[in-house]
Design an enzyme around this catalytic site. Structure first.
Site, PDB file in Angstrom:
ATOM      1  N   SER A 123       0.901  -1.361  -0.089  1.00 29.06           N
ATOM      2  CA  SER A 123       0.049  -0.015   0.051  1.00 29.06           C
ATOM      3  C   SER A 123       0.796   1.265   0.055  1.00 29.06           C
ATOM      4  O   SER A 123       1.969   1.325   0.686  1.00 29.06           O
ATOM      5  CB  SER A 123      -0.939  -0.002   1.240  1.00 29.06           C
ATOM      6  OG  SER A 123      -1.524   1.169   1.339  1.00 29.06           O
ATOM      7  N   TYR A 148      -2.022  -0.764  10.863  1.00 30.08           N
ATOM      8  CA  TYR A 148      -2.191  -1.497   9.709  1.00 30.08           C
ATOM      9  C   TYR A 148      -0.933  -1.106   8.636  1.00 30.08           C
ATOM     10  O   TYR A 148      -0.405  -1.951   8.229  1.00 30.08           O
ATOM     11  CB  TYR A 148      -3.493  -1.086   9.155  1.00 30.08           C
ATOM     12  CG  TYR A 148      -3.764  -1.261   7.375  1.00 30.08           C
ATOM     13  CD1 TYR A 148      -3.958  -2.515   7.024  1.00 30.08           C
ATOM     14  CD2 TYR A 148      -3.385  -0.183   6.469  1.00 30.08           C
ATOM     15  CE1 TYR A 148      -3.998  -2.979   5.718  1.00 30.08           C
ATOM     16  CE2 TYR A 148      -3.468  -0.476   5.032  1.00 30.08           C
ATOM     17  CZ  TYR A 148      -3.758  -1.794   4.772  1.00 30.08           C
ATOM     18  OH  TYR A 148      -3.821  -2.239   3.489  1.00 30.08           O
ATOM     19  N   LYS A 152       2.134  -3.671   6.705  1.00 29.08           N
ATOM     20  CA  LYS A 152       2.290  -3.777   5.420  1.00 29.08           C
ATOM     21  C   LYS A 152       4.001  -3.590   5.235  1.00 29.08           C
ATOM     22  O   LYS A 152       4.486  -4.198   4.485  1.00 29.08           O
ATOM     23  CB  LYS A 152       1.579  -2.561   4.524  1.00 29.08           C
ATOM     24  CG  LYS A 152       0.313  -2.963   4.260  1.00 29.08           C
ATOM     25  CD  LYS A 152      -0.305  -4.015   3.502  1.00 29.08           C
ATOM     26  CE  LYS A 152      -1.444  -4.642   3.725  1.00 29.08           C
ATOM     27  NZ  LYS A 152      -1.489  -5.672   2.718  1.00 29.08           N
ATOM     28  N   PHE A 177      -2.417   2.612  -4.864  1.00 28.10           N
ATOM     29  CA  PHE A 177      -2.857   3.959  -4.019  1.00 28.10           C
ATOM     30  C   PHE A 177      -4.358   3.865  -3.578  1.00 28.10           C
ATOM     31  O   PHE A 177      -4.484   2.861  -2.748  1.00 28.10           O
ATOM     32  CB  PHE A 177      -2.498   5.275  -5.352  1.00 28.10           C
ATOM     33  CG  PHE A 177      -0.995   5.367  -5.054  1.00 28.10           C
ATOM     34  CD1 PHE A 177      -0.223   4.554  -5.204  1.00 28.10           C
ATOM     35  CD2 PHE A 177      -0.610   6.532  -4.526  1.00 28.10           C
ATOM     36  CE1 PHE A 177       1.281   4.654  -5.146  1.00 28.10           C
ATOM     37  CE2 PHE A 177       0.616   7.019  -4.252  1.00 28.10           C
ATOM     38  CZ  PHE A 177       1.617   5.880  -4.590  1.00 28.10           C
ATOM     39  N   ASN A 198     -14.127   4.425   3.783  1.00 29.90           N
ATOM     40  CA  ASN A 198     -13.476   4.877   2.550  1.00 29.90           C
ATOM     41  C   ASN A 198     -14.268   5.935   1.570  1.00 29.90           C
ATOM     42  O   ASN A 198     -15.635   5.833   1.838  1.00 29.90           O
ATOM     43  CB  ASN A 198     -12.912   4.032   1.368  1.00 29.90           C
ATOM     44  CG  ASN A 198     -11.890   3.158   2.074  1.00 29.90           C
ATOM     45  OD1 ASN A 198     -12.070   1.978   2.514  1.00 29.90           O
ATOM     46  ND2 ASN A 198     -10.550   4.076   2.489  1.00 29.90           N
TER      47      ASN A 198
HETATM   48  P1  NAD Z   1     -10.906  -7.363   1.510  1.00 37.40           P
HETATM   49  O1  NAD Z   1     -11.049  -7.237   2.895  1.00 37.40           O
HETATM   50  O2  NAD Z   1     -12.069  -6.996   0.464  1.00 37.40           O
HETATM   51  O3  NAD Z   1     -10.218  -8.586   1.099  1.00 37.40           O
HETATM   52  C1  NAD Z   1      -9.522  -9.447   2.050  1.00 37.40           C
HETATM   53  C2  NAD Z   1      -9.738 -10.838   1.905  1.00 37.40           C
HETATM   54  O4  NAD Z   1      -8.971 -11.625   2.770  1.00 37.40           O
HETATM   55  C3  NAD Z   1     -11.130 -11.175   2.427  1.00 37.40           C
HETATM   56  O5  NAD Z   1     -11.865 -11.748   1.653  1.00 37.40           O
HETATM   57  C4  NAD Z   1     -10.981 -11.755   3.847  1.00 37.40           C
HETATM   58  O6  NAD Z   1     -12.151 -12.810   4.269  1.00 37.40           O
HETATM   59  C5  NAD Z   1      -9.751 -12.653   3.505  1.00 37.40           C
HETATM   60  N1  NAD Z   1      -8.763 -12.793   4.632  1.00 37.40           N
HETATM   61  C6  NAD Z   1      -8.433 -11.847   5.734  1.00 37.40           C
HETATM   62  N2  NAD Z   1      -7.591 -12.646   6.467  1.00 37.40           N
HETATM   63  C7  NAD Z   1      -7.449 -13.891   6.002  1.00 37.40           C
HETATM   64  C8  NAD Z   1      -6.778 -14.949   6.482  1.00 37.40           C
HETATM   65  N3  NAD Z   1      -5.973 -14.861   7.692  1.00 37.40           N
HETATM   66  N4  NAD Z   1      -6.535 -16.065   5.674  1.00 37.40           N
HETATM   67  C9  NAD Z   1      -7.290 -16.254   4.480  1.00 37.40           C
HETATM   68  N5  NAD Z   1      -8.140 -15.174   4.072  1.00 37.40           N
HETATM   69  C10 NAD Z   1      -8.199 -13.998   4.852  1.00 37.40           C
HETATM   70  O7  NAD Z   1      -9.840  -6.264   1.181  1.00 37.40           O
HETATM   71  P2  NAD Z   1      -9.263  -5.740  -0.091  1.00 37.40           P
HETATM   72  O8  NAD Z   1      -9.773  -4.346  -0.528  1.00 37.40           O
HETATM   73  O9  NAD Z   1      -9.684  -6.559  -1.295  1.00 37.40           O
HETATM   74  O10 NAD Z   1      -7.737  -5.677   0.124  1.00 37.40           O
HETATM   75  C11 NAD Z   1      -6.862  -6.797  -0.648  1.00 37.40           C
HETATM   76  C12 NAD Z   1      -5.455  -6.630  -0.141  1.00 37.40           C
HETATM   77  O11 NAD Z   1      -4.926  -5.549  -0.631  1.00 37.40           O
HETATM   78  C13 NAD Z   1      -5.431  -6.418   1.360  1.00 37.40           C
HETATM   79  O12 NAD Z   1      -4.180  -7.032   1.824  1.00 37.40           O
HETATM   80  C14 NAD Z   1      -5.280  -4.797   1.674  1.00 37.40           C
HETATM   81  O13 NAD Z   1      -4.502  -4.699   2.699  1.00 37.40           O
HETATM   82  C15 NAD Z   1      -4.585  -4.582   0.470  1.00 37.40           C
HETATM   83  N6  NAD Z   1      -4.668  -3.068  -0.009  1.00 37.40           N
HETATM   84  C16 NAD Z   1      -6.091  -2.563   0.144  1.00 37.40           C
HETATM   85  C17 NAD Z   1      -6.494  -1.314  -0.472  1.00 37.40           C
HETATM   86  C18 NAD Z   1      -7.689  -0.822  -0.362  1.00 37.40           C
HETATM   87  O14 NAD Z   1      -7.912   0.507  -0.313  1.00 37.40           O
HETATM   88  N7  NAD Z   1      -8.780  -1.746  -0.787  1.00 37.40           N
HETATM   89  C19 NAD Z   1      -5.267  -0.475  -0.570  1.00 37.40           C
HETATM   90  C20 NAD Z   1      -4.016  -0.874  -0.537  1.00 37.40           C
HETATM   91  C21 NAD Z   1      -4.027  -2.351  -0.066  1.00 37.40           C
HETATM   92  C1  WQD Z   2      -9.880   9.550   0.812  1.00 36.92           C
HETATM   93  C2  WQD Z   2      -9.978  10.969   1.071  1.00 36.92           C
HETATM   94  C3  WQD Z   2     -10.364  11.819   3.322  1.00 36.92           C
HETATM   95  C4  WQD Z   2     -14.280   9.627   3.869  1.00 36.92           C
HETATM   96  C5  WQD Z   2      -7.297   4.565   3.080  1.00 36.92           C
HETATM   97  C6  WQD Z   2      -6.126   3.994   3.845  1.00 36.92           C
HETATM   98  C7  WQD Z   2      -4.885   3.626   2.847  1.00 36.92           C
HETATM   99  C8  WQD Z   2      -5.521   2.624   1.723  1.00 36.92           C
HETATM  100  C9  WQD Z   2      -6.653   3.192   1.011  1.00 36.92           C
HETATM  101  C10 WQD Z   2      -5.178   0.229   2.313  1.00 36.92           C
HETATM  102  C11 WQD Z   2      -9.395  11.567   2.347  1.00 36.92           C
HETATM  103  C12 WQD Z   2     -11.535  11.959   2.590  1.00 36.92           C
HETATM  104  C13 WQD Z   2     -12.969   9.969   3.366  1.00 36.92           C
HETATM  105  C14 WQD Z   2     -15.183  10.517   4.217  1.00 36.92           C
HETATM  106  C15 WQD Z   2     -13.713  12.384   3.504  1.00 36.92           C
HETATM  107  N1  WQD Z   2      -5.941   1.211   2.204  1.00 36.92           N
HETATM  108  N2  WQD Z   2     -12.670  11.371   3.204  1.00 36.92           N
HETATM  109  N3  WQD Z   2     -15.008  11.791   4.071  1.00 36.92           N
HETATM  110  O1  WQD Z   2      -7.438   7.788   3.715  1.00 36.92           O
HETATM  111  O2  WQD Z   2      -6.502   7.907   1.279  1.00 36.92           O
HETATM  112  O3  WQD Z   2      -6.521   5.864   2.312  1.00 36.92           O
HETATM  113  O4  WQD Z   2      -7.629   3.814   2.157  1.00 36.92           O
HETATM  114  O5  WQD Z   2      -4.103   0.108   2.267  1.00 36.92           O
HETATM  115  O6  WQD Z   2      -4.135   2.756   3.791  1.00 36.92           O
HETATM  116  O7  WQD Z   2      -5.479   4.991   4.855  1.00 36.92           O
HETATM  117  O8  WQD Z   2      -8.483   6.835   1.700  1.00 36.92           O
HETATM  118  O9  WQD Z   2     -11.209   6.734   1.026  1.00 36.92           O
HETATM  119  O10 WQD Z   2     -10.609   7.041   3.477  1.00 36.92           O
HETATM  120  O11 WQD Z   2     -10.025   9.032   1.866  1.00 36.92           O
HETATM  121  O12 WQD Z   2     -13.805  13.440   3.356  1.00 36.92           O
HETATM  122  O13 WQD Z   2     -16.320   9.991   4.602  1.00 36.92           O
HETATM  123  O14 WQD Z   2     -11.410  11.379   1.159  1.00 36.92           O
HETATM  124  O15 WQD Z   2     -10.093  12.649   4.320  1.00 36.92           O
HETATM  125  O16 WQD Z   2      -9.030  13.034   1.882  1.00 36.92           O
HETATM  126  P1  WQD Z   2      -7.070   7.034   2.230  1.00 36.92           P
HETATM  127  P2  WQD Z   2     -10.030   7.278   2.012  1.00 36.92           P
END
Ligand code: NAD
Ligand code: WQD
Length: 346
Positions: A123, A148, A152, A177, A198
């Protein structure tokens, strides 16, 4: 065969569609703790192919042992993990146990099975507070602002040490991102539990009438309109990046790190206006104080991924909005009810 951990989740399910469509055989390992098996049956219906599903935890060595013994795995995409920043602040041990323990366990089982090719979901949060944009992979990874993010970064460091110690490994660290949007069919998408944290899922729920009003966290940032700026990337572009990274990781050894972003930031208010334009709905909002831990702006320098992976995000902001809205309209309660073909239309 490709093992996709966390393949029932938001990003994993979209990746599985692409992998199946590209002709790969897929086995999904997911504990379903933040997802539903319904997502996987919909994945099969979109791809018109079946996948193999094992409900289990990546920390469970005997489950992994059986999986590697029964399936001919040659590559792993590791999405499984917990992802809520706010939850990680109150339950840090659960985050380290799952996110760090899960990767350790997976890599141990892979090593035993002789499978040493892996893509890891990292991330942009590992960059911490960055003084200047755009964020390049060469920037230092500073102290992330929450458990969190630290989990990572720890994973990245563990995987680097693994590759330094054993040159047979090939690993890709993909720093996402802000992934948004849904598959263009509207059949799978992001299904947050409870109240979305989010931005885009929240906007979408306001537009459909499930939430009353968006709270905009601060309009006094040093950005053009004062609201936070982020690099939103369509989830289908993101998973296309995984397929490109897989080719690169498969063809070599060592470790590579790539940003997956568009290189363009949008403010919260730009997101609200774009959503209103595409959906035809209004999104009422109020300005509230800044959210703790938020940064003013965050966007990627995506050039390394373009040069080394041959990948570039192609979908527009309007695509992100239209696909989010289609998913929202066709699935008022996410995967909970079969309300896909409701009168809201898509
Ligand atoms: P998500 O929660 O929708 O998917 C994660 C999946 O992993 C879920 O289906 C959950 O049931 C499963 N899971 C959790 N712990 C587990 C375990 N110990 N064993 C087996 N399965 C398990 O999340 P996502 O948004 O799809 O994210 C996927 C990956 O990408 C994550 O590692 C997350 O940290 C990373 N990531 C997500 C974002 C984002 O904004 N969505 C941003 C950056 C990184
Ligand atoms: C986006 C923008 C908020 C909600 C997070 C995690 C990051 C990554 C992605 C996993 C910001 C604003 C949001 C709301 C708002 N996940 N906002 N009102 O914070 O960039 O990233 O998700 O790795 O680690 O921190 O994403 O979607 O929460 O926020 O004004 O109700 O929207 O302040 O500027 P963020 P976000």
């Amino acid at each position: 065969m490709i093992l996709v951990t966390g393949g029932a989740g938001y990003i994993g399910s979209h990746a599985v569609v692409r992998l199946l469509q590209a002709g790969y055989d897929v086995v999904v390992l997911d504990s379903l703790e933040n997802s539903s098996v319904e997502a996987l049956s919909r994945v099969e219906s979109i791809a018109r192919r079946s996948l193999h599903f094992i409900q289990g935890d990546v920390r469970d060595q005997s489950c992994l042992h059986d999986l590697f013994a029964s399936c001919d795995i040659d590559f792993v995409m590791h999405f499984a993990g917990l992802k809520s920043v706010s939850e990680s602040l109150v339950k840090p041990m659960i985050y380290f146990d799952n996110n760090v323990g899960g990767t350790l366990s997976l890599c141990q089982a892979m090593d035993k099975a002789g499978v040493r090719k892996l893509i890891f979901s990292s991330s942009a949060t590992v960059y911490g507070n960055v003084p200047a944009m755009a964020i390049h992979e060469g920037f230092p990874t500073r102290e992330p602002t929450n458990p969190y993010g630290r989990s990572k970064l720890m994973n990245e460091e563990i995987l680097r040490d693994l590759v330094s110690a054993d040159s047979r490994w090939s690993i890709g660290l993909l720093r996402y991102f802000n992934p948004v949007g849904a598959h263009e069919s509207g059949v799978i998408g992001e299904d947050p539990n409870d109240i979305p944290c989010n931005l885009l899922p929240y906007i979408s729920q306001v537009a459909i009438g499930r939430m009353k009003m968006l709270s905009v966290y601060g309009n006094d940032y040093p950005t053009p309109d004062g609201t936070g700026v982020r690099d939103y990337i369509h989830v289908m572009d993101l998973v296309d990046g995984h397929l490109c990274a897989m080719q690169t990781v498969q063809s070599r050894t060592g470790i590579g790190v790539w940003n997956l972003g568009t290189g363009r930031g949008y403010s919260v208010l730009e997101m609200v206006r774009a959503f209103e334009r595409v959906s035809g709905r209004s999104v009422p909002f109020q300005i509230v104080p800044r959210r703790q831990g938020d940064v003013a702006e965050c966007w990627a320098d995506p050039v390394k991924a373009e040069q080394e992976l041959g990948w570039k995000a192609r979908r527009t902001l309007d695509d992100m909005m239209a696909d989010t809205w289609r998913w929202q309209c066709q699935n008022l309660n996410g995967y909970n009810n079969d309300d896909r073909f409701s009168s809201f239309g898509g």
